[in-house]
Design a protein around this motif. Structure first.
Motif, short mmCIF file in Angstrom:
data_model
loop_
_atom_site.label_atom_id
_atom_site.label_comp_id
_atom_site.label_asym_id
_atom_site.label_seq_id
_atom_site.Cartn_x
_atom_site.Cartn_y
_atom_site.Cartn_z
N VAL A 14 42.44 42.97 51.06
CA VAL A 14 41.68 43.55 49.95
C VAL A 14 42.56 43.71 48.72
O VAL A 14 42.15 43.43 47.59
CB VAL A 14 41.10 44.92 50.37
CG1 VAL A 14 40.38 45.58 49.19
CG2 VAL A 14 40.14 44.76 51.54
N VAL A 15 43.80 44.13 48.93
CA VAL A 15 44.75 44.29 47.83
C VAL A 15 44.95 42.96 47.09
O VAL A 15 44.98 42.92 45.86
CB VAL A 15 46.11 44.82 48.36
CG1 VAL A 15 47.16 44.79 47.26
CG2 VAL A 15 45.95 46.24 48.89
N VAL A 16 45.06 41.88 47.85
CA VAL A 16 45.29 40.56 47.24
C VAL A 16 44.11 40.15 46.36
O VAL A 16 44.28 39.74 45.20
CB VAL A 16 45.54 39.51 48.35
CG1 VAL A 16 45.54 38.10 47.74
CG2 VAL A 16 46.86 39.77 49.05
N VAL A 17 42.91 40.26 46.89
CA VAL A 17 41.71 39.87 46.13
C VAL A 17 41.53 40.78 44.91
O VAL A 17 41.24 40.32 43.80
CB VAL A 17 40.46 39.92 47.03
CG1 VAL A 17 39.20 39.63 46.21
CG2 VAL A 17 40.59 38.92 48.18
N ALA A 18 41.71 42.08 45.12
CA ALA A 18 41.56 43.04 44.03
C ALA A 18 42.60 42.81 42.94
O ALA A 18 42.33 43.01 41.75
CB ALA A 18 41.68 44.46 44.56
N GLY A 19 43.78 42.36 43.35
CA GLY A 19 44.83 42.10 42.38
C GLY A 19 44.43 41.02 41.39
O GLY A 19 44.75 41.11 40.20
N VAL A 20 43.72 40.00 41.86
CA VAL A 20 43.26 38.93 40.97
C VAL A 20 42.26 39.48 39.95
O VAL A 20 42.32 39.17 38.76
CB VAL A 20 42.62 37.79 41.77
CG1 VAL A 20 42.05 36.72 40.84
CG2 VAL A 20 43.65 37.17 42.72
N PHE A 21 41.35 40.33 40.42
CA PHE A 21 40.34 40.92 39.53
C PHE A 21 41.00 41.82 38.49
O PHE A 21 40.70 41.73 37.29
CB PHE A 21 39.33 41.72 40.36
CG PHE A 21 38.42 42.58 39.54
CD1 PHE A 21 37.47 42.01 38.69
CD2 PHE A 21 38.51 43.97 39.59
CE1 PHE A 21 36.62 42.81 37.92
CE2 PHE A 21 37.67 44.78 38.82
CZ PHE A 21 36.73 44.19 38.00
N TRP A 22 41.89 42.70 38.93
CA TRP A 22 42.56 43.60 37.98
C TRP A 22 43.42 42.80 36.99
O TRP A 22 43.46 43.08 35.80
CB TRP A 22 43.41 44.63 38.74
CG TRP A 22 43.93 45.73 37.87
CD1 TRP A 22 43.49 46.09 36.63
CD2 TRP A 22 45.01 46.62 38.18
NE1 TRP A 22 44.22 47.15 36.14
CE2 TRP A 22 45.16 47.50 37.07
CE3 TRP A 22 45.85 46.77 39.28
CZ2 TRP A 22 46.13 48.49 37.04
CZ3 TRP A 22 46.81 47.77 39.26
CH2 TRP A 22 46.95 48.61 38.14
N GLY A 23 44.09 41.78 37.50
CA GLY A 23 44.89 40.94 36.63
C GLY A 23 44.06 40.27 35.55
O GLY A 23 44.49 40.11 34.40
N LEU A 24 42.82 39.87 35.90
CA LEU A 24 41.92 39.26 34.93
C LEU A 24 41.65 40.21 33.77
O LEU A 24 41.69 39.81 32.59
CB LEU A 24 40.61 38.89 35.62
CG LEU A 24 39.56 38.18 34.76
CD1 LEU A 24 39.98 36.75 34.48
CD2 LEU A 24 38.20 38.20 35.45
N LEU A 25 41.42 41.48 34.07
CA LEU A 25 41.15 42.47 33.03
C LEU A 25 42.35 42.66 32.12
O LEU A 25 42.23 42.70 30.88
CB LEU A 25 40.76 43.81 33.67
CG LEU A 25 39.48 43.83 34.49
CD1 LEU A 25 39.30 45.20 35.15
CD2 LEU A 25 38.27 43.49 33.63
N ILE A 26 43.53 42.79 32.72
CA ILE A 26 44.74 42.99 31.91
C ILE A 26 45.04 41.75 31.08
O ILE A 26 45.49 41.84 29.93
CB ILE A 26 45.94 43.33 32.83
CG1 ILE A 26 45.68 44.65 33.57
CG2 ILE A 26 47.23 43.45 32.01
CD1 ILE A 26 46.73 44.98 34.61
N GLY A 27 44.79 40.59 31.66
CA GLY A 27 45.03 39.33 30.94
C GLY A 27 44.16 39.20 29.70
O GLY A 27 44.58 38.59 28.71
#
Length: 415
Positions: free
Chosen positions: A302-315
């Motif tokens: 879950v952490v891995v998948v969520a990391g991509v989503f959160w990274g998208l927002l910061i990006g």
């Protein structure tokens, strides 16, 4: 625009330098502190605080240097000075020693970061082109976020953590060579006979005196308060909640970087009507969703998948924030306003380091991180009415030093 050789070189230099930096931070420093030295939350916070204080000082100095000499010269000099300091990170064997070494790393590293952050306006004066250049530079940073931690994980698992700092020094040397042929455009300059402290003060005075810059700087700083909380507690989340090895820090943050890269691609293609204060507020508030998904469970998948989503927002958020600040900054103050922005970011990063260990002791590491994300969302929404007002009073011209921001002036209905 990508055919512009100078833009390509700046982007490439950013990618190369940041690759070593991300490996050193997420695996090298965090790995040494949390895993090799078995630091407590207070110990990790002390290391991050030393980095923050040094970065704060370096940001302030770098802004003046960029306005005096241009970002190219500051970047080259900074990368060269960074090499011996990065190699010195292999020496510490205790937390106090790591605190000192990390301080020096931040002091010489922040001028590099400030110079590259200010580079866009020295390559173009076109707003749309500037947004794309910032997207490319930010994209290179986030691409390094993918590659750097992964390389750090490989090195940590094969030769040990100290090998990561050799990589950091090598990437700085290569980046300096890449940036040497870059040409920057002539920018408006002020009288260079002023004292450095006076120049620094003028940067803060202008930033505080203009409503738009104040808005963007304070909103951006609030995000760094969240990041500061994660700096102190995230490695402990991996160690105590997820119960994984230090290499996992590198692999997961590398995957996190994929979201960051995707976000910068979106940011560089945002239509002009979305490059505004309201969009920025909403993106900042949405970081809470990323935090909840990222640290809301004890499951690595879950952490891995969520990391991509959160990274998208910061990006999406980071280049948008930078572009909005630069569009409201006079050319003669570009370096100093960038420095002011970095100073506020570092102050925001430092603030939670003093209290995060306390809250972690009361609520636990995981809950403290979740509460930090929710607090950011609530704080960001307080900015929404002001954002809507700024968007209604937007002006193409940047007010010169000493004149009031148009958004501060009373306007009649219908104007």
């Amino acid at each position: 625009m990508w055919a512009d050789r100078d833009v390509r070189r700046v982007v490439l230099a950013r990618f190369i330098s940041r690759t070593g930096g991300e490996a050193a931070f997420f695996v090298g420093i965090w790995g040494k502190a949390a895993f090799e030295m078995e630091a407590t939350a207070a110990g990790v916070a002390a290391v991050m605080a030393s980095l923050g204080v040094a970065s704060l000082i370096g940001s302030a100095i770098a802004g003046v240097l960029v306005d005096r000499f241009d970002p190219r010269r500051v970047l080259i000099a900074g990368e060269i000075l960074f090499i011996p300091v990065a190699l010195g990170m292999m020496i510490p064997e205790t937390i106090p020693g790591l605190v000192v070494s990390t301080f020096l790393l931040g002091l010489v590293g922040m001028p590099v970061y400030t110079a590259i952050s200010a580079f866009g306006p020295f390559l173009t004066d076109n707003p749309d082109r500037l947004a794309r250049i910032n997207g490319y530079i930010e994209g290179a940073s986030w691409a390094a976020f993918v590659v750097g931690p992964a390389l750090g994980a490989i090195i940590a698992g094969s030769t040990g953590l100290d090998g990561i700092f050799v990589l950091d020094a090598a990437t700085s040397a290569v980046a300096a060579l890449v940036i040497i042929p870059v040409r920057v455009r002539e920018m408006a300059r002020e009288n260079r006979e002023k004292e450095g402290f006076r120049e620094l003060r003028e940067g803060f005075s202008y930033a505080y005196g203009h409503h738009r810059l104040r808005f963007y700087i304070w909103l951006g700083s609030s995000v760094w308060v969240l990041f500061g909380t994660f700096s102190a507690l995230e490695p402990l989340f991996y160690r105590d909640i997820l119960q994984v090895e230090p290499e996992t820090l590198g692999w997961v943050n590398s995957i996190f970087g994929l979201g960051l890269v995707a976000g910068t691609v979106i940011a560089s293609r945002l239509p002009a009507r979305f490059r505004n204060a309201r969009s920025l507020v909403l993106i900042v508030a949405m970081n809470a969703l990323g935090v909840l998904a990222y640290v809301g469970t004890d499951r690595l998948r879950v952490v891995v998948v969520a990391g991509v989503f959160w990274g998208l927002l910061i990006g999406i958020m980071a280049p948008l924030l930078r572009t909005l600040i630069q569009l409201n900054t006079p050319e003669a103050l570009m370096g100093r306003i960038t420095g002011v922005t970095q100073v506020h970011s570092e102050v925001g990063h430092l603030l939670p380091l003093a209290i995060a260990p306390f809250f972690a002791g009361v609520f636990g590491v995981q809950r403290t991180l979740i509460y930090a994300g929710l607090a950011l969302a609530l704080f960001a929404m307080l900015f929404l009415p002001m954002a809507m007002r700024l968007d209604r009073t937007r002006t193409v011209d940047v007010p010169p030093t000493g004149l009031p921001d148009p958004s501060d002036e009373p306007r009649s209905v219908g104007h």
